[in-house]
Design a protein around this motif. Sequence first.
Motif, mmCIF file in Angstrom:
data_model
loop_
_atom_site.group_PDB
_atom_site.id
_atom_site.type_symbol
_atom_site.label_atom_id
_atom_site.label_comp_id
_atom_site.label_asym_id
_atom_site.label_seq_id
_atom_site.Cartn_x
_atom_site.Cartn_y
_atom_site.Cartn_z
ATOM 1 N N UNK A 14 -6.257 1.132 -7.892
ATOM 2 C CA UNK A 14 -5.162 0.721 -7.004
ATOM 3 C C UNK A 14 -4.022 1.732 -7.033
ATOM 4 N N UNK A 15 -3.721 2.276 -8.206
ATOM 5 C CA UNK A 15 -2.665 3.288 -8.308
ATOM 6 C C UNK A 15 -3.054 4.563 -7.559
ATOM 7 N N UNK A 16 -4.313 4.938 -7.652
ATOM 8 C CA UNK A 16 -4.783 6.114 -6.908
ATOM 9 C C UNK A 16 -4.578 5.878 -5.415
ATOM 10 N N UNK A 17 -4.971 4.709 -4.944
ATOM 11 C CA UNK A 17 -4.826 4.389 -3.522
ATOM 12 C C UNK A 17 -3.368 4.477 -3.086
ATOM 13 N N UNK A 18 -2.491 3.923 -3.877
ATOM 14 C CA UNK A 18 -1.063 3.955 -3.540
ATOM 15 C C UNK A 18 -0.556 5.398 -3.539
ATOM 16 N N UNK A 19 -0.965 6.168 -4.534
ATOM 17 C CA UNK A 19 -0.492 7.554 -4.658
ATOM 18 C C UNK A 19 -1.089 8.487 -3.607
ATOM 19 N N UNK A 20 -2.172 8.082 -2.963
ATOM 20 C CA UNK A 20 -2.759 8.919 -1.920
ATOM 21 C C UNK A 20 -2.312 8.485 -0.529
ATOM 22 N N UNK A 21 -1.325 7.612 -0.464
ATOM 23 C CA UNK A 21 -0.721 7.287 0.823
ATOM 24 C C UNK A 21 -1.277 6.080 1.538
ATOM 25 N N UNK A 22 -1.703 5.080 0.813
ATOM 26 C CA UNK A 22 -2.288 3.893 1.427
ATOM 27 C C UNK A 22 -1.375 3.253 2.469
ATOM 28 N N UNK A 23 -0.084 3.291 2.238
ATOM 29 C CA UNK A 23 0.856 2.658 3.165
ATOM 30 C C UNK A 23 1.018 3.456 4.457
ATOM 31 N N UNK A 24 0.737 4.761 4.401
ATOM 32 C CA UNK A 24 0.935 5.615 5.579
ATOM 33 C C UNK A 24 -0.328 5.759 6.419
ATOM 34 N N UNK A 25 -1.468 6.002 5.772
ATOM 35 C CA UNK A 25 -2.708 6.276 6.500
ATOM 36 C C UNK A 25 -3.873 5.767 5.660
ATOM 37 N N UNK A 26 -4.330 4.562 5.964
ATOM 38 C CA UNK A 26 -5.351 3.911 5.148
ATOM 39 C C UNK A 26 -6.656 4.700 5.124
#
Length: 74
Positions: A14-26
Amino acid sequence: MAAQQTDHLVKMANQIAINTGAARDAELSAQRTGEHIRKFWTPAMRARLTHYWREGGEGLEPVVVMALRAENAH
């Protein structure tokens, strides 16, 4: 012990997902999350996370689920 290990993997994914921009471009984040997991996680870690996801995957970020679906589609 195994449940704690799985919880830790879920948290890290989950942290990786957040750090790779999940909120900007899923989609891009899912691609980057999958790449990171393939490159840096051991086969056992990947297998445990995949098993957890297939059993319901409670608590996984949607981007992590997207990455796991893409990785396991072939």
